[in-house]
Design an enzyme around this catalytic site. Structure first.
Site, short mmCIF file in Angstrom:
data_model
loop_
_atom_site.label_atom_id
_atom_site.label_comp_id
_atom_site.label_asym_id
_atom_site.label_seq_id
_atom_site.Cartn_x
_atom_site.Cartn_y
_atom_site.Cartn_z
N ASP A 1 35.51 27.19 -19.42
CA ASP A 1 36.37 27.61 -18.30
C ASP A 1 37.72 26.91 -18.39
O ASP A 1 37.78 25.70 -18.60
CB ASP A 1 35.73 27.22 -16.95
CG ASP A 1 34.50 28.05 -16.63
OD1 ASP A 1 34.30 29.09 -17.29
OD2 ASP A 1 33.73 27.66 -15.74
N ASP B 1 34.42 22.55 -18.85
CA ASP B 1 35.44 22.92 -17.86
C ASP B 1 36.73 22.18 -18.15
O ASP B 1 36.73 20.95 -18.23
CB ASP B 1 34.96 22.53 -16.45
CG ASP B 1 33.55 23.05 -16.15
OD1 ASP B 1 33.39 24.27 -16.07
OD2 ASP B 1 32.62 22.22 -16.03
N ASP C 1 28.34 24.32 -19.73
CA ASP C 1 29.64 24.85 -20.13
C ASP C 1 30.61 23.69 -20.30
O ASP C 1 30.23 22.53 -20.13
CB ASP C 1 30.17 25.83 -19.07
CG ASP C 1 30.49 25.15 -17.74
OD1 ASP C 1 30.24 23.93 -17.61
OD2 ASP C 1 31.01 25.83 -16.84
P1 UTP Z 1 29.81 23.45 -13.14
O1 UTP Z 1 29.08 24.61 -12.57
O2 UTP Z 1 30.33 23.60 -14.50
O3 UTP Z 1 28.85 22.18 -13.00
O4 UTP Z 1 30.99 23.12 -12.14
P2 UTP Z 1 28.72 20.87 -13.88
O5 UTP Z 1 28.53 19.78 -12.91
O6 UTP Z 1 29.83 20.76 -14.86
O7 UTP Z 1 27.34 21.13 -14.58
P3 UTP Z 1 27.05 21.55 -16.11
O8 UTP Z 1 26.99 20.26 -16.83
O9 UTP Z 1 28.17 22.42 -16.57
O10 UTP Z 1 25.76 22.26 -16.09
C1 UTP Z 1 31.74 21.90 -12.18
C2 UTP Z 1 32.40 21.67 -10.87
O11 UTP Z 1 33.38 22.66 -10.66
C3 UTP Z 1 33.23 23.22 -9.40
C4 UTP Z 1 31.79 23.04 -9.02
O12 UTP Z 1 31.65 22.97 -7.63
C5 UTP Z 1 31.44 21.75 -9.69
O13 UTP Z 1 31.69 20.70 -8.80
N1 UTP Z 1 33.57 24.66 -9.49
C6 UTP Z 1 32.89 25.48 -10.31
C7 UTP Z 1 34.57 25.13 -8.71
O14 UTP Z 1 35.21 24.35 -7.96
N2 UTP Z 1 34.89 26.46 -8.76
C8 UTP Z 1 34.22 27.33 -9.57
O15 UTP Z 1 34.55 28.53 -9.58
C9 UTP Z 1 33.19 26.81 -10.38
MN MN Z 2 30.39 22.40 -16.21
#
Ligand code: UTP
Ligand code: MN
Length: 531
Positions: free
Chosen positions: A455, A336, A334
Site C-alpha cells: 500500500d 504499508d 502486506d
Molecule cells: P494493516 O491492515 O496493514 O495492519 O494496517 P498491520 O498492523 O500492518 O498488520 P499486518 O502485519 O499487515 O498483517 C496498518 C494500519 O493502518 C491502518 C490500520 O488501522 C492499521 O492501524 N489503516 C489501514 C488505515 O488507517 N487505513 C486503511 O485503509 C487501512
Molecule cells: Mn500492514
C-alpha cells in the site's frame, strides 16, 4: 419472545418480580445506531421503553456522568420526575449494554458500569508501582502493549473468537468481536503470566465480560477451551478463513459464497469467476503468495526499491515503512508505505510518476485520489477509511535464494503436514486445487518472483504525523486513542488531524509525540502499541 431476565436494582420501591426494563438516552448516540440498538435489544427479548417512567430499571447512556444524564432527560422529559427515577434505577454505560447483548440477559451491574455523579471518571484506576509495573488503564492506548506477550495463549484464544464473531457479521457480532479484542488487548498488556482468575478480575475490558472469563477459566483449568477447539474444527470457519484470504474478499462476500454452496477456491474459480472484481481475480491468481506472510527482509527490499525510485523523482521525499513492521513484527500480510515531503503539497504529483517508474514491479494497482479537501476534519469523525491519495497494489518482488527459503512459498508447502492449522491455505489440502481449473491459476513453482501486497499512501506534511499514527496502528490502538480523545478530551482524532471541540479549532502536530502531548497521554513507542 420471552423477556430477557435480570436482577433488579436493590434500591427503590419496586418489587423484585417486576421485569427489568431499559431506557436508552438518545444524547450523543447517532440516530441510526440508536434505532439499531433498540432493535437488537428487542430481538433478544429485552424490554426497552420509549418513554421514561418508574417502570424503567436500567438507564443506558453514552454521556459521561449521571449529572449529564439527568440534565439531558429533564430536557426530553420535562414532566417526569427525572431525579427520582434516576435515583431508583441503574444509570449505566453503553459498555453495560454491550455486555447484556453479548450474554442475552441483564448482566449484573458492576461498579465500572455505573455512571458516576459529578465530573468525569479518572481514566487510570491503578497506577503502576515498582512491584506492579502494570497500569490498569481504561484505554489500551494508555498501556504498554509489547509485541510478545506472556499471555499469548489467552489472547490468541480470544482473538480466534474475535475473528469468528467478525466472520458472522452483523452489528451485534461486530460488537462482540470488539469486546473479545479489547479483552485480548488487556491480557497482552498484562506483564505477568495469568495464573488464576483473580489476576484478571479487575482488568479493564474484562470486568463485565463473562464469556471471556469463561474461556480464560477453561484454559487455566483444562489447558484448552472446548469452544475454541470447536471453532478451529468447524468447516464453515475453515472455509471462511480461506475465502477471506482472497484479496478483495471480506466476510460478507465469503458468507455469500458459502451459502451458495461453495467450499473451495476451485468452486469460486469455476462458478463465480465472471462475478469477481479484478481485485478478487488477482487475489485468486496469487492466492498462495499473498497468503504467505511477507518477511521483514522482503519488506525492506521493497522499501529500498520504492525509496530509490521516489527519491529519483522527488529529492527530499520521505518513504516510511509503517504498519506491523514499524511495531516490530517480523512478518505481515502486506507492506504499508507513507510517502511525504517536508514542503507542503510537494508530494502531489508524485504517486502517478512513481507507479509509472515502478510499472515493471506492479501486477495490480488500484489508485484512489485524495478526498480530504472535501470535508473539514470535524465532519470526518471516526471514519474507518482515511482520505489520502493512495494505491493498493500487488508488487512483483524478484526472489533471491535467501528470500525463497525464508518465505517458503513453494507450491508444495500448502500440502505440507506442518501447515499451521489456522492458515487459510490449509483448506486447499482437500480442495483438489488448480489442476484442471481454467481461470486465474497462474501461480507456478518456476516463477522467479513472489507477489506481495503493498500500500502506498501520500500525505501532505501538515497531516503526516497524524497519518503516521493511523498507519502505524495497531488497529486497536488507533481505535482506542480516538475513543480516548473523544470521551476524555472532547477532541476528534483522525489520520488527518486533531480537532478540539471545546475551542472549536484544529491542533497542529509535526510529530507523534506532539499528538500524545495534546492528548495529555504518555508517549508510547510504536513497539508498545501492539494491542
Ligand atoms: P494493516 O491492515 O496493514 O495492519 O494496517 P498491520 O498492523 O500492518 O498488520 P499486518 O502485519 O499487515 O498483517 C496498518 C494500519 O493502518 C491502518 C490500520 O488501522 C492499521 O492501524 N489503516 C489501514 C488505515 O488507517 N487505513 C486503511 O485503509 C487501512
Ligand atoms: Mn500492514
Amino acid at each position: 419472545m420471552a423477556a430477557a431476565g435480570g436482577k433488579l436494582p436493590s434500591s427503590g420501591s419496586r418489587s423484585s418480580k417486576d421485569p427489568a426494563v431499559m431506557f436508552i438516552v438518545g444524547s450523543k448516540i447517532q440516530k441510526v445506531r440508536l434505532i439499531h440498538m433498540k432493535k437488537s435489544a428487542n430481538k433478544k427479548g429485552f424490554l426497552v421503553d420509549e418513554t421514561l417512567s418508574e417502570k424503567v430499571t436500567h438507564i443506558i447512556s453514552e454521556l459521561e456522568t449521571q449529572d449529564q444524564v439527568v440534565k439531558s432527560l429533564k430536557k426530553s422529559h420535562p414532566s417526569s420526575d427525572v431525579e427520582k427515577i434516576c435515583g431508583q434505577c441503574h444509570v449505566v454505560t453503553l459498555e453495560y449494554f454491550t455486555s447484556c447483548m453479548e450474554e442475552g440477559i441483564f448482566v449484573e451491574v458492576c461498579d465500572h458500569h455505573r455512571l458516576k455523579t459529578g465530573k468525569r471518571v479518572a481514566p487510570i484506576m491503578q497506577s503502576k508501582t515498582e512491584e506492579n509495573p502494570y497500569e490498569n488503564a481504561k484505554y489500551c492506548c494508555q498501556r504498554i502493549t509489547p509485541l510478545h506477550s506472556v499471555n499469548k495463549k489467552f489472547s490468541d484464544a480470544l482473538e480466534l473468537l474475535e475473528k469468528h464473531a467478525d466472520f458472522l457479521g452483523g452489528d451485534n457480532n461486530l460488537g462482540r468481536a470488539l469486546a473479545f479484542r479489547k479483552a485480548s488487548a488487556a491480557l497482552r498488556a498484562y506483564p505477568k503470566q495469568i495464573k488464576s482468575m483473580g489476576d484478571v478480575e479487575d482488568l479493564y475490558d474484562l470486568k463485565g465480560g463473562k464469556h471471556c472469563k469463561r474461556i480464560i477459566q477453561e484454559l487455566l483449568e483444562d489447558g484448552f477451551s472446548t469452544e475454541v477447539e470447536n471453532i478451529q474444527g468447524d468447516e464453515w470457519f475453515e472455509v471462511m478463513q480461506a475465502f477471506t484470504g482472497i484479496f478483495g474478499c471480506g466476510p460478507a462476500t465469503a458468507r455469500k459464497w458459502y451459502d451458495l454452496g461453495h467450499r473451495t477456491l476451485d468452486d469460486i474459480r469455476r462458478s463465480e469467476y465472471s462475478n469477481l472484481s479484478i481485485e478478487q481475480r488477482k487475489g485468486l491468481e496469487h492466492f498462495t503468495d499473498l497468503n504467505t506472510p511477507v518477511t521483514r527482509r522482503e519488506a525492506e527490499k521493497i522499501h529500498s526499491i520504492v525509496k530509490t525510485e521516489a527519491e529519483r523523482i522527488l529529492p527530499g521525499v520521505t518513504v516510511i515503512m509503517t504498519g506491523g513492521f514499524i511495531r516490530g513484527k517480523d512478518s505481515g500480510h502486506d507492506v504499508d508505505f507513507l510517502i511525504s515531503h517536508p514542503e507542503e503539497g510537494r508530494e502531489e504529483e508524485l504517486l502517478a510518476q512513481l507507479l509509472q517508474n515502478l510499472r515493471a514491479h506492479l501486477i495490480y494497482t488500484d489508485v484512489q485520489r485524495n478526498t480530504y479537501g472535501e470535508a473539514p476534519i470535524s465532519v470526518k469523525r471516526q471514519s474507518v477509511m482515511d482520505h489520502f491519495e493512495r494505491c493498493f497494489s500487488i508488487f512483483k518482488l524478484p526472489k533471491d535464494e535467501d528470500v525463497v527459503t525464508t518465505s517458503g512459498i513453494d507450491e508444495e508447502r500448502i500440502h505440507a503436514d506442518e501447515e499451521e492449522p489456522s492458515s487459510p491455505c490449509k483448506k486447499l489440502k482437500t480442495s483438489g486445487r488448480s489442476s484442471g481449473s481454467t481461470h486465474g491459476t497462474s501461480e507456478n513453482e518456476s516463477k522467479s518472483w513472489i507477489a506481495r501486497r503493498v500500500d502506498f499512501v501520500m500525505t501532505p506534511a501538515s497531516q503526516h504525523a497524524f497519518a503516521l499514527m493511523g498507519w502505524t496502528g495497531s488497529r486497536m490502538f488507533c481505535r482506542s486513542i480516538r475513543d480516548y480523545a473523544n470521551k476524555e478530551m472532547n477532541m476528534i482524532l483522525t489520520s488527518h488531524g486533531l480537532f478540539d471541540k471545546v475551542n472549536n479549532c484544529s491542533l497542529e502536530a509535526k510529530t507523534e509525540r506532539e499528538i500524545f502531548q495534546h492528548l495529555n497521554l504518555t508517549y508510547r513507542e510504536p513497539h508498545e502499541r501492539n494491542c
